[in-house]
Design an enzyme around this catalytic site. Structure first.
Site, PDB file in Angstrom:
ATOM      1  N   ASP A  58     -16.562 -13.046  -2.519  1.00 32.92           N
ATOM      2  CA  ASP A  58     -16.256 -13.724  -3.637  1.00 32.92           C
ATOM      3  C   ASP A  58     -14.783 -14.431  -3.379  1.00 32.92           C
ATOM      4  O   ASP A  58     -14.145 -14.424  -2.336  1.00 32.92           O
ATOM      5  CB  ASP A  58     -15.994 -12.671  -4.835  1.00 32.92           C
ATOM      6  CG  ASP A  58     -15.567 -11.377  -4.243  1.00 32.92           C
ATOM      7  OD1 ASP A  58     -15.947 -10.301  -4.805  1.00 32.92           O
ATOM      8  OD2 ASP A  58     -14.876 -11.338  -3.372  1.00 32.92           O
ATOM      9  N   ASP A  60     -10.985 -14.815  -4.944  1.00 32.03           N
ATOM     10  CA  ASP A  60      -9.863 -14.164  -5.924  1.00 32.03           C
ATOM     11  C   ASP A  60      -8.882 -15.250  -5.798  1.00 32.03           C
ATOM     12  O   ASP A  60      -8.341 -15.623  -4.619  1.00 32.03           O
ATOM     13  CB  ASP A  60      -9.580 -12.829  -5.466  1.00 32.03           C
ATOM     14  CG  ASP A  60     -10.728 -11.736  -5.683  1.00 32.03           C
ATOM     15  OD1 ASP A  60     -11.742 -12.259  -6.644  1.00 32.03           O
ATOM     16  OD2 ASP A  60     -10.946 -10.868  -4.914  1.00 32.03           O
ATOM     17  N   ASP A 174      -3.843  -3.702  -0.084  1.00 29.10           N
ATOM     18  CA  ASP A 174      -4.254  -2.259   1.091  1.00 29.10           C
ATOM     19  C   ASP A 174      -3.970  -2.616   2.226  1.00 29.10           C
ATOM     20  O   ASP A 174      -2.910  -1.984   3.174  1.00 29.10           O
ATOM     21  CB  ASP A 174      -5.545  -1.929   0.557  1.00 29.10           C
ATOM     22  CG  ASP A 174      -6.581  -3.083   0.435  1.00 29.10           C
ATOM     23  OD1 ASP A 174      -6.129  -3.929   0.775  1.00 29.10           O
ATOM     24  OD2 ASP A 174      -7.812  -2.720   0.443  1.00 29.10           O
TER      25      ASP A 174
HETATM   26  P1  ATP Z   1     -14.962  -7.580  -0.255  1.00 30.55           P
HETATM   27  O1  ATP Z   1     -15.481  -8.586   0.753  1.00 30.55           O
HETATM   28  O2  ATP Z   1     -15.695  -6.278   0.044  1.00 30.55           O
HETATM   29  O3  ATP Z   1     -15.001  -8.012  -1.684  1.00 30.55           O
HETATM   30  P2  ATP Z   1     -12.313  -7.651  -0.720  1.00 30.55           P
HETATM   31  O4  ATP Z   1     -11.160  -7.427   0.500  1.00 30.55           O
HETATM   32  O5  ATP Z   1     -12.433  -8.880  -1.303  1.00 30.55           O
HETATM   33  O6  ATP Z   1     -13.769  -7.345   0.248  1.00 30.55           O
HETATM   34  P3  ATP Z   1     -11.979  -6.408  -2.944  1.00 30.55           P
HETATM   35  O7  ATP Z   1     -12.273  -4.982  -3.249  1.00 30.55           O
HETATM   36  O8  ATP Z   1     -12.848  -7.040  -3.727  1.00 30.55           O
HETATM   37  O9  ATP Z   1     -12.113  -6.505  -1.678  1.00 30.55           O
HETATM   38  O10 ATP Z   1     -10.462  -6.387  -3.499  1.00 30.55           O
HETATM   39  C1  ATP Z   1      -9.892  -7.680  -3.501  1.00 30.55           C
HETATM   40  C2  ATP Z   1      -8.563  -7.612  -2.812  1.00 30.55           C
HETATM   41  O11 ATP Z   1      -7.706  -6.676  -3.978  1.00 30.55           O
HETATM   42  C3  ATP Z   1      -8.449  -7.097  -1.567  1.00 30.55           C
HETATM   43  O12 ATP Z   1      -8.691  -7.879  -0.735  1.00 30.55           O
HETATM   44  C4  ATP Z   1      -7.087  -6.321  -1.568  1.00 30.55           C
HETATM   45  O13 ATP Z   1      -6.056  -7.358  -1.157  1.00 30.55           O
HETATM   46  C5  ATP Z   1      -6.873  -5.838  -3.068  1.00 30.55           C
HETATM   47  N1  ATP Z   1      -7.328  -4.554  -3.242  1.00 30.55           N
HETATM   48  C6  ATP Z   1      -8.327  -4.118  -3.530  1.00 30.55           C
HETATM   49  N2  ATP Z   1      -8.519  -2.624  -3.747  1.00 30.55           N
HETATM   50  C7  ATP Z   1      -7.177  -2.295  -3.287  1.00 30.55           C
HETATM   51  C8  ATP Z   1      -6.499  -0.976  -3.314  1.00 30.55           C
HETATM   52  N3  ATP Z   1      -7.218   0.166  -3.469  1.00 30.55           N
HETATM   53  N4  ATP Z   1      -5.357  -0.956  -3.025  1.00 30.55           N
HETATM   54  C9  ATP Z   1      -4.695  -2.008  -2.644  1.00 30.55           C
HETATM   55  N5  ATP Z   1      -5.127  -3.472  -2.602  1.00 30.55           N
HETATM   56  C10 ATP Z   1      -6.427  -3.510  -3.144  1.00 30.55           C
HETATM   57 MG    MG Z   2     -13.881  -9.182  -3.207  1.00 26.46          MG
END
Ligand code: ATP
Ligand code: MG
Length: 477
Positions: A58, A60, A174
């Site tokens: 996705d 963001d 994170d």
């Molecule tokens: P995926 O490919 O699995 O979606 P992602 O990195 O996009 O991985 P998401 O859960 O969609 O993960 O979260 C988007 C962003 O929000 C992360 O890349 C991170 O920067 C931030 N984030 C998500 N969860 C947390 C958390 N628990 N604490 C701090 N930052 C977070």
């Molecule tokens: Mg994501």
């Protein structure tokens, strides 16, 4: 938290992200924000995955536009969450999530908790007056200099909704590799946290002190394992040591969130590996204490290997592009454990269906303090197990009822796995698949079996000449 890190800007010529790799809708959102004078960055997993040459799940976006400004700017915008407002920009087949720069804690996490609490329609219904109030509140807090985050006595972040600068937004994330910004105004990458270096070296490292960051939000420990597994990265030694030290605190996170994160972890395509990692670094036991105790007891002198086999099978399915539903994953992973519970209730005198119901209820009760499996998922798990008995009976008149059950497809997959484990002389799963084909042909129209992959897929595989409705012979024992 390391706030002394130098901001590094990587110009377009020195990185691999080009606009053509981005989702066109994501690009539209970024440009529109830019045109209206707002900062607009792509952030998180999208940037990370594009830099690694992977296809992002996705896109963001982060911006300095407030949720209310976003609402005015985009007609197809819905604000979700009550305390942590995020904008979802809806397109035909995609939602672009837009968050306002925040000074601490995570937007995605907050959104998840909020989404669990508040359906979007309800969040939408927040009154204008309340929105104004929130906005005023925020403005006030924006100029507030003390630490605005609400933490519990043991350092866990309870809530936060304070807008911040891009840098603050980066360092509240994170892991370093998840905090890179792609800037639409000059196509550069902005790195506040040393994420590019870690990306090159294949390292998952928390931003700031891992002991603090995992205490603030224990779910980050599961996420570290997910990203390491998914990307084939190593967990940086201090980060790993902190997981070992703090794994026992994992259940301070709310059970619905833990359910979501564990599900993502196991349905990523490397479930078996992550399961082993979690057992190794101590995260598994506090999440599934009863199940873990059961796993540690041998069965007839042998360790329980079915969990690994089930997860390997799930990985295999996913690797072939076949979806695996949450209930099927749960039924497979906990299958032997559940079957033992069913047997115990049978011995206590319950008839088969009631024994399954009682076993699933007992299992859900055990799990609920740590991992909250939603009821609708449990209902399907129960159905998958119950259908296994039903599969052994040749269908009479109500055979169509069986294949039209929403969980028929999952139940058949479960049966396939069991037959892989102990190959039968004649496959019951094949028999049912043939039965589905015959039923479809007899009808001359697809059976409405939601979730029944077999029912939809089977006719393509085999065309039969005989058109008359006929049973496919007795089911094998
Ligand atoms: P995926 O490919 O699995 O979606 P992602 O990195 O996009 O991985 P998401 O859960 O969609 O993960 O979260 C988007 C962003 O929000 C992360 O890349 C991170 O920067 C931030 N984030 C998500 N969860 C947390 C958390 N628990 N604490 C701090 N930052 C977070
Ligand atoms: Mg994501």
């Amino acid at each position: 938290m390391n706030t002394n890190m130098e901001k590094v800007i990587i110009p377009r010529a020195e990185h691999s992200i080009s606009r053509s790799l981005l989702s066109p809708n994501g690009v539209k959102v970024l440009y529109k924000l830019r045109e209206h004078g707002f900062i607009a960055y792509l952030v998180g997993g999208g940037v990370r995955d594009l830099l690694l040459g992977r296809e992002p799940k996705d896109f963001d976006v982060v911006t300095d536009a407030t949720p209310n400004q976003l609402k005015k700017l985009f007609r197809n915008c819905r604000l979700i969450g009550r305390r942590f407002r995020l904008a979802h920009i809806h397109f035909h087949d995609e939602i672009i999530e837009v968050a306002t720069f925040r000074s601490t804690v995570d937007a995605a996490e907050a959104a998840l908790e909020e989404a669990a609490e508040t359906p979007p329609e309800e969040a939408e219904a927040v009154s204008e007056a309340e929105q104004l109030e929130n906005e005023r509140d925020r403005r006030k807090r924006r100029h507030h200099h003390g630490p605005p985050i609400l933490k519990s006595e043991d350092g866990m972040v309870l809530r936060d909704n304070v807008f911040g600068t891009p840098e603050e937004d980066a360092i509240r994330r994170d892991f370093t590799v998840n905090a890179l910004f792609y800037n639409i105004s000059d196509f550069s990458i902005i790195d506040h946290v040393g994420g590019m270096e870690d990306l090159k070296n294949g390292l998952i490292r928390t931003i700031g002190d891992p002991m603090v960051r995992f205490t603030e939000d224990p779910v980050r420990m599961i996420r570290a394992i997910r990203f390491a597994s998914m990307l084939g990265f190593n967990i940086e030694p201090r980060t790993e040591a902190a997981i070992e030290a703090l794994c026992g605190t994992i259940n301070k996170a709310t059970p619905p969130r833990l359910y979501e994160e564990v599900l993502k972890l196991l349905l990523m395509g490397a479930g078996e590996r992550t399961y082993q990692m979690m057992r190794h670094n101590g995260l598994f036991e506090p999440l599934f204490p009863h199940f873990d105790a059961w796993l540690s007891r041998e069965s007839d002198g042998y360790p329980h290997v079915r969990v690994s086999k089930a997860l390997e099978w799930v990985d295999d399915q996913l690797g072939q592009g076949m979806p695996v539903s949450a209930p099927l994953l749960i039924a497979l992973m906990f299958g032997e454990y559940l079957e033992e519970k069913v047997a115990a209730f049978r011995e206590a005198g319950l008839p088969p269906q009631q024994a399954t119901d009682a076993a699933v209820a007992a299992f859900a009760g055990e799990l609920s303090p740590t991992v909250a499996v939603p009821n609708r998922v449990l209902v399907t798990v129960r159905d998958i197990l119950n259908l296994q008995h039903r599969f052994h009976k040749t269908p009479g008149r109500n055979g169509r009822g069986v294949i039209a059950r929403p969980s028929f497809g999952d139940a058949l997959q479960y049966l396939r796995f069991m037959e892989r484990l102990t190959p039968p002389k004649r496959s019951l799963a094949d028999w049912w698949e043939r039965y589905v084909v015959q039923q479809l042909e007899a009808q001359g129209a697809p059976i409405e079996a939601a979730g029944s992959e077999a029912a939809v897929e089977a006719p393509k595989k085999k065309r039969r000449r005989r058109r008359r409705r006929k049973k496919p012979g007795p089911a094998p024992e």
